[in-house]
Motif scaffolding. Structure first.
Motif, PDB file in Angstrom:
ATOM      1  N   THR A 168       0.629  -1.203   0.027  1.00 37.79           N
ATOM      2  CA  THR A 168      -0.086  -0.110   0.023  1.00 37.79           C
ATOM      3  C   THR A 168       0.936   1.241  -0.092  1.00 37.79           C
ATOM      4  O   THR A 168       0.210   2.394  -0.123  1.00 37.79           O
ATOM      5  N   SER A 169       2.144   1.187   0.043  1.00 34.86           N
ATOM      6  CA  SER A 169       3.008   2.426   0.147  1.00 34.86           C
ATOM      7  C   SER A 169       3.764   2.815  -1.085  1.00 34.86           C
ATOM      8  O   SER A 169       4.128   3.819  -1.126  1.00 34.86           O
ATOM      9  N   ARG A 182     -11.762  13.974  -4.051  1.00 35.87           N
ATOM     10  CA  ARG A 182     -11.154  14.256  -5.047  1.00 35.87           C
ATOM     11  C   ARG A 182     -11.804  14.001  -6.473  1.00 35.87           C
ATOM     12  O   ARG A 182     -12.044  14.644  -7.496  1.00 35.87           O
ATOM     13  N   GLN A 210       3.955  13.410  -2.469  1.00 34.82           N
ATOM     14  CA  GLN A 210       2.560  12.594  -2.099  1.00 34.82           C
ATOM     15  C   GLN A 210       2.999  11.452  -1.743  1.00 34.82           C
ATOM     16  O   GLN A 210       3.610  10.643  -2.144  1.00 34.82           O
ATOM     17  N   ALA A 211       1.966  11.218  -0.431  1.00 41.92           N
ATOM     18  CA  ALA A 211       1.854   9.624  -0.129  1.00 41.92           C
ATOM     19  C   ALA A 211       1.103   8.926  -1.117  1.00 41.92           C
ATOM     20  O   ALA A 211       0.245   9.466  -1.766  1.00 41.92           O
ATOM     21  N   TYR A 212       1.644   7.816  -1.296  1.00 43.95           N
ATOM     22  CA  TYR A 212       1.009   7.002  -2.181  1.00 43.95           C
ATOM     23  C   TYR A 212      -0.291   6.264  -1.756  1.00 43.95           C
ATOM     24  O   TYR A 212      -0.584   6.068  -0.732  1.00 43.95           O
ATOM     25  N   VAL A 213      -1.284   6.341  -2.516  1.00 46.12           N
ATOM     26  CA  VAL A 213      -2.689   5.776  -2.537  1.00 46.12           C
ATOM     27  C   VAL A 213      -2.955   4.862  -3.494  1.00 46.12           C
ATOM     28  O   VAL A 213      -3.237   5.301  -4.926  1.00 46.12           O
ATOM     29  N   PRO A 214      -2.995   3.759  -3.495  1.00 48.81           N
ATOM     30  CA  PRO A 214      -3.479   2.562  -4.415  1.00 48.81           C
ATOM     31  C   PRO A 214      -4.983   2.667  -4.778  1.00 48.81           C
ATOM     32  O   PRO A 214      -5.737   2.875  -3.876  1.00 48.81           O
ATOM     33  N   GLU A 215      -5.045   2.679  -6.150  1.00 51.92           N
ATOM     34  CA  GLU A 215      -6.235   2.774  -6.650  1.00 51.92           C
ATOM     35  C   GLU A 215      -7.008   1.720  -7.039  1.00 51.92           C
ATOM     36  O   GLU A 215      -8.356   1.475  -7.406  1.00 51.92           O
ATOM     37  N   GLU A 270     -12.609  -0.517  -0.532  1.00 54.45           N
ATOM     38  CA  GLU A 270     -11.442   0.178  -0.147  1.00 54.45           C
ATOM     39  C   GLU A 270     -10.671   1.013  -1.302  1.00 54.45           C
ATOM     40  O   GLU A 270      -9.808   1.938  -1.260  1.00 54.45           O
ATOM     41  N   TYR A 271     -11.174   0.804  -2.759  1.00 59.56           N
ATOM     42  CA  TYR A 271     -10.628   1.348  -3.959  1.00 59.56           C
ATOM     43  C   TYR A 271     -11.709   2.310  -4.358  1.00 59.56           C
ATOM     44  O   TYR A 271     -12.689   1.857  -5.462  1.00 59.56           O
ATOM     45  N   SER A 275     -13.563   9.706  -1.127  1.00 61.49           N
ATOM     46  CA  SER A 275     -12.401  10.682  -1.436  1.00 61.49           C
ATOM     47  C   SER A 275     -13.011  11.644  -2.330  1.00 61.49           C
ATOM     48  O   SER A 275     -13.496  11.765  -3.300  1.00 61.49           O
TER      49      SER A 275
END
Length: 213
Positions: free
Chosen positions: A32-33, A186, A114-119, A152-153, A184
């Protein structure tokens, strides 16, 4: 899940979005990172990486794991045998081709600052070909189960909302877009600018959801 995971690349099944097939390493290992996946060209001349530029998005580090690749980086061609590291910054057009059978490239990426955000794009990949073929209803129908299995995505819910809209299903589009926005904010701005929602842009529920008068 234990404190570590072990896999061999060949144990990870390939998935395809209708372009270049890849092995979803990040998803398989539950990372996740940072983003990481692997692409293989089976025969010389095969395109291994889709041509793209990651404009305003990811820095990417490519490791030629096996074989030999020919990268096209902007207007330059770069020969890359096994063991070569290629670092590409956002905005640079890039693609790669296999020079030898079985050439495998591992790609690692993230957005600077930016912190990684898995999509979960790996889960959407098999349905992308339906979207490109304009089989929107089929993509939405199959995508609904994926969304329910992976809340979660929110990107998945957004993608299904796009297909719902293009398939003429405004209520379903608003439902899935609402799920994406709830996870989210965004996606509210994305939807306001995304032409996939033009078919339902006059719908009152959609306008209320994206904050349009």
């Amino acid at each position: 899940m234990g404190e570590y995971e072990l896999r061999r690349l060949g144990e990870i099944d390939e998935v395809s979005d209708g372009r270049c097939a890849f092995r979803p390493v990040r998803l398989e290992l539950g990372i996740t990172s940072f983003g990481v996946n692997a692409w293989t060209g089976q025969t010389p001349g095969d395109r291994i990486l889709n041509e793209h530029d990651e404009l305003d998005e990811h820095e990417e580090l490519y490791l030629v794991h096996t074989g030999r690749a020919m990268f096209e980086l902007g207007d330059e061609r770069v020969d890359a045998p096994a063991g070569t590291l290629v670092f590409a910054r956002p905005g640079l057009r890039r693609t790669a081709f296999a020079e030898e059978a079985g050439t495998t490239i591992i790609a690692i990426g993230g957005t600077p600052g930016q912190a990684y955000v898995p999509e979960g794009f790996e889960l959407w990949a098999p349905l992308r070909a339906l979207y490109e073929a304009k089989r929107y209803a089929e993509a939405a129908d199959r995508g609904r189960a994926v969304v329910d299995a992976h809340p979660e995505y929110p990107f998945l819910a957004y993608s299904v909302a796009c297909c719902d809209s293009l398939a003429g299903r405004p209520a379903d589009a608003v439902e899935h877009l609402g799920r994406a926005i709830a996870a989210s904010e965004r996606f509210r701005d994305y939807a306001a600018r995304d032409s996939d929602f033009d078919p339902i842009r006059v719908d009152g529920a959609f306008r209320a959801l994206v904050g349009e008068p």
